[in-house]
Write a protein that holds these residues in place. Sequence first.
Motif, mmCIF file in Angstrom:
data_model
loop_
_atom_site.group_PDB
_atom_site.id
_atom_site.type_symbol
_atom_site.label_atom_id
_atom_site.label_comp_id
_atom_site.label_asym_id
_atom_site.label_seq_id
_atom_site.Cartn_x
_atom_site.Cartn_y
_atom_site.Cartn_z
ATOM 1 N N VAL B 22 0.790 -1.235 0.154
ATOM 2 C CA VAL B 22 0.048 -0.079 0.152
ATOM 3 C C VAL B 22 0.864 1.230 0.065
ATOM 4 C CG1 VAL B 22 -1.626 1.298 1.425
ATOM 5 C CG2 VAL B 22 -1.914 -1.054 0.919
ATOM 6 N N ALA B 23 1.902 1.250 0.789
ATOM 7 C CA ALA B 23 2.946 2.361 0.988
ATOM 8 C C ALA B 23 3.492 2.693 -0.418
ATOM 9 C CB ALA B 23 3.864 2.053 1.940
ATOM 10 N N ARG B 24 3.716 1.674 -1.083
ATOM 11 C CA ARG B 24 4.496 1.858 -2.117
ATOM 12 C C ARG B 24 3.430 2.483 -3.431
ATOM 13 N NH1 ARG B 24 7.298 -2.844 -1.524
ATOM 14 N NH2 ARG B 24 5.811 -4.246 -2.475
ATOM 15 N N HIS B 25 2.242 2.173 -3.432
ATOM 16 C CA HIS B 25 1.093 2.944 -4.131
ATOM 17 C C HIS B 25 1.250 4.207 -3.747
ATOM 18 C CE1 HIS B 25 -1.136 -0.341 -6.332
ATOM 19 N NE2 HIS B 25 -1.048 -1.111 -5.495
ATOM 20 N N VAL B 26 1.089 4.442 -2.466
ATOM 21 C CA VAL B 26 1.053 5.795 -1.874
ATOM 22 C C VAL B 26 2.259 6.662 -2.438
ATOM 23 C CG1 VAL B 26 1.009 7.290 0.097
ATOM 24 C CG2 VAL B 26 -0.333 5.407 0.039
ATOM 25 N N LYS B 27 3.358 6.278 -2.378
ATOM 26 C CA LYS B 27 4.657 6.722 -2.607
ATOM 27 C C LYS B 27 4.620 6.931 -3.987
ATOM 28 C CE LYS B 27 9.696 6.381 -2.140
ATOM 29 N NZ LYS B 27 9.928 6.817 -3.312
ATOM 30 N N SER B 78 -3.852 2.905 10.732
ATOM 31 C CA SER B 78 -2.988 4.226 10.571
ATOM 32 C C SER B 78 -1.887 4.462 10.907
ATOM 33 C CB SER B 78 -4.203 5.323 10.882
ATOM 34 O OG SER B 78 -4.276 5.277 12.394
ATOM 35 N N GLY B 79 -1.592 4.175 12.311
ATOM 36 C CA GLY B 79 -0.118 4.324 12.674
ATOM 37 C C GLY B 79 1.077 3.590 12.133
ATOM 38 N N LEU B 80 0.542 2.210 11.731
ATOM 39 C CA LEU B 80 1.490 1.348 11.205
ATOM 40 C C LEU B 80 1.757 1.910 9.681
ATOM 41 C CD1 LEU B 80 0.306 -2.164 12.303
ATOM 42 C CD2 LEU B 80 2.173 -1.039 13.033
ATOM 43 N N LEU B 81 0.736 2.542 8.856
ATOM 44 C CA LEU B 81 1.052 2.683 7.530
ATOM 45 C C LEU B 81 2.029 4.031 7.658
ATOM 46 C CD1 LEU B 81 0.817 2.549 4.344
ATOM 47 C CD2 LEU B 81 -1.568 3.705 4.744
ATOM 48 N N ALA B 82 1.425 4.807 8.538
ATOM 49 C CA ALA B 82 2.316 6.160 8.748
ATOM 50 C C ALA B 82 3.799 5.998 8.901
ATOM 51 C CB ALA B 82 1.751 7.073 9.690
ATOM 52 N N ILE B 83 4.230 4.809 9.535
ATOM 53 C CA ILE B 83 5.547 4.430 10.009
ATOM 54 C C ILE B 83 6.196 3.992 8.818
ATOM 55 C CG2 ILE B 83 6.908 2.576 11.222
ATOM 56 C CD1 ILE B 83 4.778 2.978 13.903
ATOM 57 N N GLY B 89 10.864 7.069 3.535
ATOM 58 C CA GLY B 89 11.312 8.504 3.166
ATOM 59 C C GLY B 89 9.888 9.568 2.824
ATOM 60 N N VAL B 90 8.667 8.953 2.917
ATOM 61 C CA VAL B 90 7.647 9.752 2.605
ATOM 62 C C VAL B 90 7.057 10.480 3.985
ATOM 63 C CG1 VAL B 90 5.284 9.847 1.615
ATOM 64 C CG2 VAL B 90 6.979 8.380 0.827
ATOM 65 N N GLU B 91 7.131 11.808 4.062
ATOM 66 C CA GLU B 91 6.225 12.292 5.107
ATOM 67 C C GLU B 91 5.134 12.023 5.489
ATOM 68 O OE1 GLU B 91 6.290 16.673 7.188
ATOM 69 O OE2 GLU B 91 7.399 16.602 5.325
ATOM 70 N N ALA B 92 4.616 11.476 6.458
ATOM 71 C CA ALA B 92 3.434 10.941 6.725
ATOM 72 C C ALA B 92 3.016 11.302 8.333
ATOM 73 C CB ALA B 92 3.240 9.648 6.645
ATOM 74 N N ARG B 93 1.649 11.133 8.644
ATOM 75 C CA ARG B 93 1.188 11.364 9.927
ATOM 76 C C ARG B 93 -0.255 10.587 9.875
ATOM 77 N NH1 ARG B 93 -1.362 15.668 13.381
ATOM 78 N NH2 ARG B 93 -2.596 13.957 14.150
#
Lengths: 416, 416
Positions: B22-27, B78-83, B89-93
């Motif tokens: 999922v994080a790669r899709h976001v990135k 939500s916390g895990l995906l932000a981590i 290297g993607v700024e997230a919260r």
Amino acid sequence: MARLVLKFGGTSVANLERIRNVARHVKREVDAGHQVAVVVSAMSGETNKLVGLCREASLLHDAREYDAVVSSGEQVTSGLLAIVLQDMGVEARSWQGWQIPLKTDAQHGAARITDIDGSKLIERLEKGQVAVVAGFQGVAPDNRIATLGRGGSDTSAVALAAAIRADRCDIYTDVDGVYTTDPRIVSKARRLERIAFEEMLEMASLGAKVLQVRSVEMAMVHGVRTFVRSSFDDPDAPQLGAGGLPPGTLICDEDEIVEQQVVTGIAFAKDEAQISIRNVADKPGVASAVFGSLADANINVDMIVQNISPDGRTTDITFTVPESDYDRAFAVLRDKKDLIGYQAIEGARDVVKVSVIGIGMRSHAGIAARCFQGLAEKGINIRAITTSEIKISVLIDSAYTELAVRTLHSLYDLDG
Amino acid sequence: MARLVLKFGGTSVANLERIRNVARHVKREVDAGHQVAVVVSAMSGETNKLVGLCREASLLHDAREYDAVVSSGEQVTSGLLAIVLQDMGVEARSWQGWQIPLKTDAQHGAARITDIDGSKLIERLEKGQVAVVAGFQGVAPDNRIATLGRGGSDTSAVALAAAIRADRCDIYTDVDGVYTTDPRIVSKARRLERIAFEEMLEMASLGAKVLQVRSVEMAMVHGVRTFVRSSFDDPDAPQLGAGGLPPGTLICDEDEIVEQQVVTGIAFAKDEAQISIRNVADKPGVASAVFGSLADANINVDMIVQNISPDGRTTDITFTVPESDYDRAFAVLRDKKDLIGYQAIEGARDVVKVSVIGIGMRSHAGIAARCFQGLAEKGINIRAITTSEIKISVLIDSAYTELAVRTLHSLYDLDG
């Protein structure tokens, strides 16, 4: 009618059967006419699972995100206990840290409580509603969840008790109170009916692991009467023991302790190591050079002994560090040899610090002398001594731990 | 540069490996220069586990406590995906519902969104920070967590997209778009590049389970362009397909659909049952007596057909109910026979509603006639008919489901 805070740890809420048992404890107090706030931990195993997920996500995780993830454990328990209480006919609702609000500083992952607004809780308590508070968590200035670090739920409970002006904070734990010393070492150890805050602080920091030091500090500062008792007690059994309280130990102001004993308990701390620095210059700045260097390396120093210099020029400094930091402390001191200026450093790994604790020794002479004499009679060599107003600590070889603790326990008439 | 909302369901975040995907899709979207807000569900299985705990605590649990317990699942994700994003290297919260705030009404357990303040999110998005929003949750007027009920995370995503004025809301799901009909029944079913909101609403409510009805309604009301796509796509593959979009289906305003087809899709709803009331008085208040009684019994009525009375005195009313409510509906109508006043009630269990859907039929004559003729040629009897501006629905015996759907799919040139 009293206002009570009850705190239950992770093993006490490990599954729904145990949560029902907790609810029975709560109901008993409600039925007795008390106003009750409950502080709960996460179900045992949950926090470790959530911490594990954060680590799997990244070893260098953002503490704010860690807090969002890990605090969910207490959130779940608070909701479940509220449901079970309602099911038993007890009016109850859950409170998250941000709802109270329980405010913390910005140190996510190990935050300190800065302020608790007790007004909303008090309003509900006065209407007879039980407040089920998620422990270990609050809300930081950035409006994000913050967890309180080690022993956080104990601290939550004591701080909450102060904020709502509770008459007592009951810490339900897996032991039934605070003992004169470790019962595993001294079979004659007795449970204390009462112990003064200052004494408990010394007991807690010296390894009696019933309560975290921070929560005892907070109880002392705010004068919160804190009662340590067993969560395995039958919730339906008669409650009153000696002193109007069930079995347990009340941590309270010394004024509340009528029959003050001179010595309250014998504590000991294993896993210490001793380091001595020989012939350092006896001049300003030397101690600072030694302990500043160790602090920079994040090494906690416990006992520190420095004697008056016999010749006015050089002296010896002895101190203890955690056994696990022994080699690192040596390396730091060797590095800083020129800065500190000493002749030699030496040390010992297998040492133990044994402490005699009692507020009564403030007004009784000769307590220390009896300690030294008693140990000498058993042939136990004292490597170093430090004392405070209510404590005498001696550093001895760890092989003598049991003998020393038992000897002192008898010596001060603590045997049950 | 666009502002996007991406929504990922429970199977897409089932474990940390998938969360990394999922994080790669976001990135990828961040690297393309877009502002990105992500809405996540709980890790699959978690919500069921938490719901199970609530039920074990009490079958009649307080919905507010249920919400506190169940919403923790999305909080964790939500916390895990932000981590994980930060680790890449993607700024997230992470953002919880109460932090945004995403406000709901007081219907705990099945709340509706009343207001979303997008200002704080927009401020962070404009600084390049990804917002990871816990789906399925908001904060009710009592300042307690509220969950949104079924399909809640889709609704969260669409509502959030409206609030932050996003250019598009991407719903990542386990299918790669919306099809002209169910591909398991018609092998020649085609993925639609685009579909109008109104059409999708009909498709969704008729059993094409890609998106929950509520989220489509919300997308239509707020004009949120919603893109259904597969979460199993390779996040690193080239993105642009026909129409400047990767494979998927864009749900949008009809003005955006250049090559408007007359019929867009064929939907069907199984598990319906038909009830007909014979010879009821053709006077005001009768329909109200029938459907009021059923509503009081909490029975959802779908298709309703009432014809012009041939004699001006009595008429027949036919309607469908969920097959599981068939017996209960019969019982209710028998109970109310005197109130309603009818000669007989009859019904059938094994019926299916097949619908032809298309905005184009507003401006094309003869669409309905072709439908009836096509079914007649295959010997399929039509039990009842209802139509709206963009839909023709027929009730037939369920044994003919596949034949009817395939026939209509070919008839309107939908075969791929």
